[in-house]
Design an enzyme around this catalytic site. Structure first.
Site, mmCIF file in Angstrom:
data_model
loop_
_atom_site.group_PDB
_atom_site.id
_atom_site.type_symbol
_atom_site.label_atom_id
_atom_site.label_comp_id
_atom_site.label_asym_id
_atom_site.label_seq_id
_atom_site.Cartn_x
_atom_site.Cartn_y
_atom_site.Cartn_z
ATOM 1 N N SER A 59 0.797 -1.235 0.000
ATOM 2 C CA SER A 59 0.000 0.000 0.000
ATOM 3 C C SER A 59 0.822 1.275 0.000
ATOM 4 C CB SER A 59 -0.946 0.001 1.205
ATOM 5 O OG SER A 59 -1.997 -0.907 1.024
ATOM 6 N N LYS A 62 0.382 3.533 -2.902
ATOM 7 C CA LYS A 62 -0.741 4.462 -2.977
ATOM 8 C C LYS A 62 -0.288 5.918 -2.891
ATOM 9 C CE LYS A 62 -4.125 1.206 -1.167
ATOM 10 N NZ LYS A 62 -4.322 0.368 -0.009
ATOM 11 N N SER A 122 -6.525 3.510 3.882
ATOM 12 C CA SER A 122 -5.785 2.655 2.949
ATOM 13 C C SER A 122 -6.708 1.856 2.044
ATOM 14 C CB SER A 122 -4.846 1.703 3.703
ATOM 15 O OG SER A 122 -3.877 1.168 2.833
ATOM 16 N N LYS A 226 2.594 6.697 4.986
ATOM 17 C CA LYS A 226 1.777 5.553 4.585
ATOM 18 C C LYS A 226 2.452 4.233 4.956
ATOM 19 C CE LYS A 226 -1.890 3.976 2.600
ATOM 20 N NZ LYS A 226 -1.793 2.824 3.534
#
Length: 393
Positions: A59, A62, A122, A226
């Site tokens: 993730s 992202k 997320s 993140k």
């Protein structure tokens, strides 16, 4: 000719003598398979471990989707309050698939909702819906991601989807993630604070409302960015923290637990803030020395540094820092103001040398006729055309 240059750094040199007895900063190690610790103000790498090997970022990829969205908002192509309808296809593809924002088909949400769904929750589904809204399809948006990666110099990154779902060839490097994180901080100061939000509730889905970033609320000054996790990639984090106007960016990847991710990211940041300091050495346009001139209308020419020079160093590096300037002596006239005439170099243990161009501070014409003969004669007798070199400021 290479000249050791300490006059401008006299105060630093004297201070260094007092620091020489201080114990060296600890040699850092981490169980993370990949790691980068970056000082944002100078771009200095304070620690790295296998930073250029590509790995599945999960993730953390992202961040690139968010970058394209922030860029579109900044350029006026999209607004935070724009409304987006969740397509049936996006819902079918990503309904309860991995991390989710719990979007339903035909839901009407704003771009701001989707960004918080990506950054805080997320949500894989939020990435897909935002990509469709911006590009018309996920496939086209993936092409945009790869084009932007090239533009940002992220040479070790390749995107196969918009959210980091495991896919063959979907990879990033720790260095690319650190640079992307720094771009998000610097390029979008008005939007970046979203990364510091610790909670976002979409409708009433309380099972997913808290930001998974373990730095927020636990490490002083942390404000992003993140996390990522898959079985293949392990646990990773791209994070950042700012203290007293100084920002550090950390990336860790390949850890075996969420606890290790939290521990190692905090430990690296603490190491950076405790053991390194920011030292501004020169300002752009500052005179660092004077060079003798051969057959010119002036005896000397000031050497100006082309750009600001600030370095983040440990105490050990500062104690062993060596500053030198290199240029041809004397410099033959004519000399054009602003022309490169030399190089200033800063060397320290364990780091690549830092260099800046030195440029001429004045235009100096070449003398002719009898003046040339006289200047040459004086130079042979006295050096520097018989004139005294000005003292640096």
């Amino acid at each position: 000719m290479i000249k050791q240059f300490w006059a401008r750094l006299l105060l630093i040199s004297l201070t260094v003598m007092g620091l020489a007895s201080i114990a060296n900063a600890q040699q850092m190690a981490t169980p993370a398979r990949h790691a980068v610790l970056l000082d944002a103000s100078t771009g200095s790498i304070l620690f790295e471990k296998d930073p250029d090997t590509s790995f599945p970022p999960a993730s953390m990829s992202k961040l690139m989707t968010v970058y394209l969205a922030f860029e579109a908002i900044k350029e006026g192509e999209m607004r935070l309050d724009d409304e987006v309808t969740v397509s049936d296809e996006a819902w079918r593809n990503w309904n309860n698939r991995g991390s989710t924002m719990f979007l339903k088909a035909r839901d009407v949400v704003t771009v701001a909702d989707l960004l918080r769904g990506i950054i805080v929750l997320s949500g894989n589904d939020a990435c897909a819906v935002l990509a469709e809204h911006m590009a018309g399809s996920e496939e086209i948006f993936v092409e945009w991601l790869n084009a932007k990666a090239i533009e940002l110099g992220m040479n070790g990154s390749q995107f196969k989807n918009v959210n980091g779902w495991p896919a063959e060839g979907h990879v990033m490097t720790a260095r690319d993630l650190a640079n992307l994180s720094l771009h998000l901080v610097n390029d979008f100061p008005n939007l970046y604070p979203m990364f510091a939000e610790r909670e976002y509730l979409y409708k009433d889905f309380r099972s997913n409302r808290y930001n998974r970033n373990p730095l927020l609320g636990r490490f002083a000054g942390a404000d992003g960015l993140k996390t990522g996790h898959t079985e293949e990639s392990g646990y990773g984090l791209a994070g950042s923290a700012e203290r007293e106007g100084r920002r550090l960016v950390v990336v860790v990847g390949g850890l075996d637990s969420s606890a290790a991710r939290s521990r190692e990211s905090q430990r690296l940041l603490q190491y950076g803030f405790r053991n390194f300091s920011h030292y501004p050495l020169f300002r752009a346009g500052e005179t660092v020395d004077y060079a003798e001139v051969w057959l010119g209308g002036e005896a000397t020419v000031p050497l100006l540094i082309s750009d600001d020079l600030a370095i983040t160093m440990s105490r050990r590096q500062r104690a062993q820092m060596k500053v030198s300037i290199e240029y041809t002596n004397p410099i033959a006239a004519p000399i054009q103001k602003g022309a490169k005439v030399g190089t200033l170099k800063v060397e320290m243990p364990g780091r690549a040398a830092v260099t800046r161009d030195l440029v001429a501070g004045e235009t100096i014409d070449k003398v002719g006729g009898l003046g040339k003969i006289g200047a040459a004669f004086e130079y042979m007798l006295f050096g520097s055309a018989g004139a005294k070199k000005p003292e640096p400021n």
